[in-house]
Design a protein around this motif. Structure first.
Motif, PDB file in Angstrom:
ATOM      1  N   LEU A   1       0.840  -1.198   0.000  1.00 47.70           N
ATOM      2  CA  LEU A   1       0.000   0.000   0.000  1.00 47.70           C
ATOM      3  C   LEU A   1       0.875   1.248   0.000  1.00 47.70           C
ATOM      4  O   LEU A   1       1.743   1.402   0.870  1.00 47.70           O
ATOM      5  CB  LEU A   1      -0.895   0.003   1.237  1.00 47.70           C
ATOM      6  N   PRO A   2       0.680   2.179  -0.941  1.00 46.12           N
ATOM      7  CA  PRO A   2       1.449   3.429  -0.912  1.00 46.12           C
ATOM      8  C   PRO A   2       1.019   4.311   0.257  1.00 46.12           C
ATOM      9  O   PRO A   2      -0.165   4.366   0.605  1.00 46.12           O
ATOM     10  CB  PRO A   2       1.101   4.096  -2.250  1.00 46.12           C
ATOM     11  N   TRP A   3       1.987   4.994   0.847  1.00 44.69           N
ATOM     12  CA  TRP A   3       1.657   6.031   1.826  1.00 44.69           C
ATOM     13  C   TRP A   3       2.730   7.118   1.797  1.00 44.69           C
ATOM     14  O   TRP A   3       3.854   6.874   1.406  1.00 44.69           O
ATOM     15  CB  TRP A   3       1.449   5.455   3.230  1.00 44.69           C
ATOM     16  N   PHE A   4       2.305   8.302   2.187  1.00 42.50           N
ATOM     17  CA  PHE A   4       3.131   9.499   2.010  1.00 42.50           C
ATOM     18  C   PHE A   4       2.941  10.409   3.220  1.00 42.50           C
ATOM     19  O   PHE A   4       1.973  10.260   3.970  1.00 42.50           O
ATOM     20  CB  PHE A   4       2.710  10.286   0.758  1.00 42.50           C
ATOM     21  N   TRP A   5       3.836  11.393   3.355  1.00 45.38           N
ATOM     22  CA  TRP A   5       3.635  12.394   4.404  1.00 45.38           C
ATOM     23  C   TRP A   5       4.286  13.712   4.000  1.00 45.38           C
ATOM     24  O   TRP A   5       5.172  13.761   3.143  1.00 45.38           O
ATOM     25  CB  TRP A   5       4.197  11.900   5.737  1.00 45.38           C
ATOM     26  N   SER A   6       3.833  14.776   4.651  1.00 46.69           N
ATOM     27  CA  SER A   6       4.413  16.100   4.452  1.00 46.69           C
ATOM     28  C   SER A   6       4.242  16.887   5.738  1.00 46.69           C
ATOM     29  O   SER A   6       3.131  16.969   6.272  1.00 46.69           O
ATOM     30  CB  SER A   6       3.726  16.825   3.288  1.00 46.69           C
ATOM     31  N   ASP A   7       5.339  17.465   6.241  1.00 44.03           N
ATOM     32  CA  ASP A   7       5.289  18.314   7.436  1.00 44.03           C
ATOM     33  C   ASP A   7       5.349  19.771   6.993  1.00 44.03           C
ATOM     34  O   ASP A   7       6.341  20.201   6.395  1.00 44.03           O
ATOM     35  CB  ASP A   7       6.458  18.011   8.363  1.00 44.03           C
ATOM     36  N   GLN A   8       4.299  20.507   7.294  1.00 43.90           N
ATOM     37  CA  GLN A   8       4.230  21.924   6.947  1.00 43.90           C
ATOM     38  C   GLN A   8       3.878  22.698   8.206  1.00 43.90           C
ATOM     39  O   GLN A   8       2.726  22.700   8.647  1.00 43.90           O
ATOM     40  CB  GLN A   8       3.210  22.157   5.838  1.00 43.90           C
ATOM     41  N   GLY A   9       4.885  23.345   8.801  1.00 44.49           N
ATOM     42  CA  GLY A   9       4.660  24.001  10.080  1.00 44.49           C
ATOM     43  C   GLY A   9       4.182  22.972  11.098  1.00 44.49           C
ATOM     44  O   GLY A   9       4.721  21.865  11.199  1.00 44.49           O
ATOM     45  N   PRO A  10       3.137  23.271  11.864  1.00 48.90           N
ATOM     46  CA  PRO A  10       2.645  22.328  12.873  1.00 48.90           C
ATOM     47  C   PRO A  10       1.726  21.249  12.301  1.00 48.90           C
ATOM     48  O   PRO A  10       1.240  20.403  13.048  1.00 48.90           O
ATOM     49  CB  PRO A  10       1.871  23.234  13.832  1.00 48.90           C
ATOM     50  N   LEU A  11       1.478  21.278  11.000  1.00 49.40           N
ATOM     51  CA  LEU A  11       0.552  20.329  10.391  1.00 49.40           C
ATOM     52  C   LEU A  11       1.306  19.159   9.772  1.00 49.40           C
ATOM     53  O   LEU A  11       2.188  19.359   8.920  1.00 49.40           O
ATOM     54  CB  LEU A  11      -0.295  21.006   9.308  1.00 49.40           C
TER      55      LEU A  11
ATOM     56  N   ALA B   1      -2.695   7.687   3.098  1.00 42.93           N
ATOM     57  CA  ALA B   1      -2.667   6.247   2.866  1.00 42.93           C
ATOM     58  C   ALA B   1      -3.446   5.957   1.599  1.00 42.93           C
ATOM     59  O   ALA B   1      -4.587   6.405   1.451  1.00 42.93           O
ATOM     60  CB  ALA B   1      -3.288   5.500   4.048  1.00 42.93           C
ATOM     61  N   GLY B   2      -2.847   5.215   0.666  1.00 44.89           N
ATOM     62  CA  GLY B   2      -3.508   4.918  -0.593  1.00 44.89           C
ATOM     63  C   GLY B   2      -3.281   5.995  -1.630  1.00 44.89           C
ATOM     64  O   GLY B   2      -2.566   6.976  -1.400  1.00 44.89           O
TER      65      GLY B   2
END
Length: 405
Positions: free
Chosen positions: A316-326, A331-332
């Motif tokens: 299963l592909p999954w990704f992330w991005s940290d932008q400031g406090p967010l 997933a998917g």
């Protein structure tokens, strides 16, 4: 074993192939070829943590001792001239040629350079490798105004760091919403609100026409005739896969190096992984720009080379991005969604978006909701999938729906 595995590309995927081969019991020769100096390092922090603290020592993926202990011949700063499939050799830029029994291409991708007048001016930056990040961070320290061309993950991650450091930031994005190729509209809207609330000017539907300046960049001209002053410009409009070595060798290429379900190219001795690989997933070919996909690809290829039987790749592909406090976690794959359902936090801000296609859940985007993200990954990894009606019966509570299965 006398078998020799050559890996071209010493990013996280290429290094993971070498590490996994040893973990899987491979006893043959391993040569890992990189084109940058120093030890292999993490790229995701370059636009986030490294941009804030400048600590390159924390980026190394493995110490030198790993290569010595595991018997991996690591070759940094070693350009590859060509691949000779008929002879089974990799020709290095000098006179040396390396014979291979198996070859893994982990050549990654490079930044797209839009045809903008002035793009070669000092003060215009790209962000792909550590040298790029170091130059950009140094420029940010002395900048008053920055323009970011491109409202994707990299551009927005940098914009958040720069704005927090007191730089006046403008983001210009040609599409009508942020991160439009990666997320659904409700998530785009949440991040637009955040960046504008943090003092970043965001211009949507804005096309850059030229970068202004004589000796260095002084601003960006837009297609509508307006100009934005800047002493730093970051161009972050996407990447294209590095396929030239494969293409020149005669391997099949189509938006990446075309591979089968076991990540083998049109020559069964040659594998491709990571950003440069175009592979089958859920009935279509995709190319994922994801560190996690590269690492998963690497483990799959290592098992194949080590002689382990396994089903075709379907992680299963999954990704992330940290932008400031967010912290955005996905997933998917939401491509092709035809309906969404958004959940809000106590303040009324969107913190989760469920994407559906033909009433089946295909992706979940969460913001500062790590528990929901993990539940989403477990739900989406189930072969039978999950319907919108089932989720609705649980009031779209992912963890409750998971517990009921």
């Amino acid at each position: 074993m006398s078998e020799h595995v050559v890996i071209i590309g010493a990013g996280q995927g290429g290094l993971q192939v070498a590490a996994s081969l040893r973990q899987d019991g491979f006893k043959g020769r391993i040569t890992l070829i990189g084109d940058e100096p120093g030890l292999p390092y993490q790229r995701p922090p370059l636009s986030k943590g490294y941009m804030a603290d400048g600590d390159a020592s924390r980026l190394a993926l493995k110490p030198q001792g790993f290569f010595d202990t595991e018997g991996v011949d690591y070759r940094p700063e070693t350009p590859v001239a060509r691949i000779d499939l008929a002879a089974g050799r990799v020709q290095l830029a000098g006179s040396e040629a390396l014979p291979f029994d198996r070859l893994v291409l982990a050549t990654g991708a490079r930044n797209i350079l839009p045809p903008l007048p002035g793009i070669e001016l000092p003060g215009v930056h790209l962000l792909r490798g550590l040298a790029d990040a170091a130059a950009l961070r140094a420029a940010m320290a002395g900048a008053r105004r920055a323009v970011v061309i491109g409202g994707g993950f990299i551009g927005l991650e940098f914009a958040a760091v720069a704005a927090a450091a007191g730089v006046e930031v403008t983001v210009i994005e040609a599409a009508d919403r942020l991160m439009s190729r990666a997320v659904t509209p409700p998530t785009s809207a949440r991040f637009l609100d955040f960046h504008r609330g943090a003092g970043v000017e965001v211009r949507l539907g804005a096309l850059g026409a030229a970068i202004l300046g004589d000796e260095s960049a002084t601003g960006v001209a837009l297609a509508d005739g307006s100009t934005i002053p800047a002493d730093l410009v970051l161009v972050a409009v996407g990447v294209r896969p590095n396929v030239e070595l494969a293409q020149d060798a005669g391997l099949a290429v189509a938006d990446g190096i075309t591979v089968d379900g076991h990540l083998r190219s049109s020559d069964p001795r040659v594998f491709a992984i990571g950003d440069c690989a175009n592979f089958p997933l859920d009935g279509r070919h995709v190319r994922l720009e994801s560190v996690q996909a590269a690492a998963d690809h690497a483990r799959h290829v290592a098992r194949s080379i080590a002689g382990q039987e396994q089903p075709p790749y379907d992680a299963l592909p999954w990704f992330w991005s940290d932008q400031g406090p967010l912290k955005l976690q996905i997933a998917g794959l939401s491509a092709g969604w035809d309906a969404t359902h958004a959940l809000q936090d106590a303040t009324g801000a969107t913190d989760t978006v469920l994407a559906f296609r033909e009433d089946r859940l295909i992706a979940v985007e969460t913001i500062n909701q790590a528990g929901r993200h993990m539940a989403a990954r477990r739900l989406l990894a189930q072969p039978a999938g999950i319907s919108r009606d089932t989720l609705a019966a649980h009031d779209y509570d992912l963890r409750a729906a998971l517990s009921a299965r």
